[in-house]
Design a protein around this motif. Sequence first.
Motif, PDB file in Angstrom:
ATOM      1  N   ILE A  53       0.971  -1.107   0.138  1.00 59.29           N
ATOM      2  CA  ILE A  53      -0.315  -0.016  -0.174  1.00 59.29           C
ATOM      3  C   ILE A  53       1.117   1.369  -0.169  1.00 59.29           C
ATOM      4  CG2 ILE A  53      -1.568   1.103   0.599  1.00 59.29           C
ATOM      5  CD1 ILE A  53      -2.629  -1.214   2.748  1.00 59.29           C
ATOM      6  N   TRP A  54       1.848   1.342   1.010  1.00 57.22           N
ATOM      7  CA  TRP A  54       2.762   2.536   0.573  1.00 57.22           C
ATOM      8  C   TRP A  54       3.041   3.060  -0.384  1.00 57.22           C
ATOM      9  CZ3 TRP A  54       8.179   2.807   0.148  1.00 57.22           C
ATOM     10  CH2 TRP A  54       8.694   3.717   0.191  1.00 57.22           C
ATOM     11  N   SER A  55       4.144   1.287  -1.344  1.00 53.76           N
ATOM     12  CA  SER A  55       4.783   1.900  -2.063  1.00 53.76           C
ATOM     13  C   SER A  55       3.664   2.833  -2.989  1.00 53.76           C
ATOM     14  CB  SER A  55       5.028   0.106  -2.676  1.00 53.76           C
ATOM     15  OG  SER A  55       6.100   0.011  -2.190  1.00 53.76           O
ATOM     16  N   SER A  56       3.071   1.842  -3.467  1.00 52.48           N
ATOM     17  CA  SER A  56       1.672   2.335  -4.291  1.00 52.48           C
ATOM     18  C   SER A  56       1.362   3.827  -4.165  1.00 52.48           C
ATOM     19  CB  SER A  56       0.050   1.527  -4.132  1.00 52.48           C
ATOM     20  OG  SER A  56       0.356  -0.226  -4.775  1.00 52.48           O
ATOM     21  N   VAL A  57       1.025   4.368  -3.104  1.00 55.13           N
ATOM     22  CA  VAL A  57       0.590   5.594  -2.987  1.00 55.13           C
ATOM     23  C   VAL A  57       1.658   6.612  -3.447  1.00 55.13           C
ATOM     24  CG1 VAL A  57      -1.185   5.146  -1.454  1.00 55.13           C
ATOM     25  CG2 VAL A  57       0.477   5.152  -0.084  1.00 55.13           C
ATOM     26  N   CYS A  80      -2.232   8.333   2.729  1.00 56.44           N
ATOM     27  CA  CYS A  80      -2.787   6.873   2.257  1.00 56.44           C
ATOM     28  C   CYS A  80      -0.623   6.161   3.024  1.00 56.44           C
ATOM     29  CB  CYS A  80      -2.885   6.705   1.504  1.00 56.44           C
ATOM     30  SG  CYS A  80      -5.047   7.392   1.078  1.00 56.44           S
ATOM     31  N   SER A  81       0.074   7.020   2.980  1.00 55.52           N
ATOM     32  CA  SER A  81       1.284   6.351   3.442  1.00 55.52           C
ATOM     33  C   SER A  81       1.525   6.150   4.509  1.00 55.52           C
ATOM     34  CB  SER A  81       2.344   7.764   2.672  1.00 55.52           C
ATOM     35  OG  SER A  81       2.604   8.129   3.376  1.00 55.52           O
ATOM     36  N   GLY A  82       0.568   6.746   5.087  1.00 54.38           N
ATOM     37  CA  GLY A  82       0.455   6.252   6.937  1.00 54.38           C
ATOM     38  C   GLY A  82       0.843   5.192   7.058  1.00 54.38           C
ATOM     39  N   VAL A  83      -0.841   4.871   5.936  1.00 54.91           N
ATOM     40  CA  VAL A  83      -1.180   3.353   5.949  1.00 54.91           C
ATOM     41  C   VAL A  83      -0.226   2.305   6.039  1.00 54.91           C
ATOM     42  CG1 VAL A  83      -2.437   1.565   5.186  1.00 54.91           C
ATOM     43  CG2 VAL A  83      -3.363   3.499   5.367  1.00 54.91           C
TER      44      VAL A  83
END
Length: 441
Positions: A53-57, A80-83
């Motif tokens: 998720i972090w890589s994608s956002v 969203c990178s905080g997820v």
Amino acid sequence: VLPDIKKAFSLNNTQAGLIQTVFVISYLICALIYGYLGDRYNRKILISVGLIIWSSVTFAASFVADGNQHFWLFLVLRGCSGVGEASYGIIAPTIIADLFTDKMRSLVLAIYYLAVPIGGALGLFIGTFFAMAAKTWRAAFWVSPGLGVFTAMICILFNENPPRGIAEIDSNVVTDWHGFQATGWITDIKEILKTPTYVLSSLGYACQFFTLGALAFWIVSTLYYLQLSLTGNATLSQIGLYFGIILLIGGITGVLTGAGAASYLKRKKILQGDAIVCAISMAVSGISLYLCLTLGQLNLLVAWAFIFMTCFGVFMIGTPVADILLYTIPPARRSTAEAFQIAMGHLLGDSSSSYIVGAISDSITTNEGSAAQSFALRYGLLVCPFVCILGCGFHLFSSLTLIKDKQIMLQQIRQNITRPEDQQVENEAIETANENTPLLS
């Protein structure tokens, strides 16, 4: 790349500070969620999903169009990178805790926390290099997503997911599994907050978060304007390179010194060694940063020297504060405790620090000249040294309760009372059995 991002979206310092604030708010919310999940589900899967998720956002954020009207989308993606960051930041230390104990655990935690200064420095180096090579700030967001996906694959294929509490079993702290099952989240939080050492060290940790968040966001810009005002010649790539080197060396030496000093004190039977090192860490970073901000205008070398000491001091705290949590909180609640500590650290610390510094600097001047910006940002950052001294006080108070809380945690495990509701159920069952059993005459 912050000045370039400000230009791309037409931001002032206050608006730019929101980038960090939005990320941290997302991080602290997700930290609580991952803390709950980490005590109950497969931890390596949770970490891997978070990394993807972090890589994608992060990659997607590099394609947001210029203009202030698109800034909201950049903020959403940054949030969203905080997820992703919450996943491994919360769960990884608890996996280490279930693989190692005592001195080996401290050593492995020190190696783990070396990733913060090394990763931060590499991020500055690589991000600056790619941004300069591609002549756009967006290129700085293109490298880490690939590394994140690669790491997620490695985690899925090779990372262990040890049973919770196995390290205590193997080291003969206890001889059965009772007490290592997760309880309700509200019950966990209530029990965790009954541990004074945990509460005090968490408040001290929040002071470190406040300072580190403000420095990570503003110090390169501050030093850039300072050098430009004093010499008339400075580039962001040059300042970023210098700060990256200082962050790398100061961070590595700080983490190793903090871990080594705490271990040395405990070997000398000073059992409060971890808390004492944390207090010294905050004092060194606070005093050094104050001297940098007040004396740096006289000489650039003085500014850089005290920035090194600030980085050294602020990173000393990592391993000792993690050790304090791991030996005052029972295994079944460690992910939740880690999550709550980090969430509160971000909420009280860096969720607001970058915004506060930006707002203070904007209240002083809106002049974009180098001298004016240098003065305004240095003045805004002066709030951090006082927060550091406050953190020093919290850690000193935690040293007064640390030994007792460690003994209580071990007693809880041995007596199998880490689940108060289970004890109540057992007592009720015994009473019911006694009522239903005829007395022998």
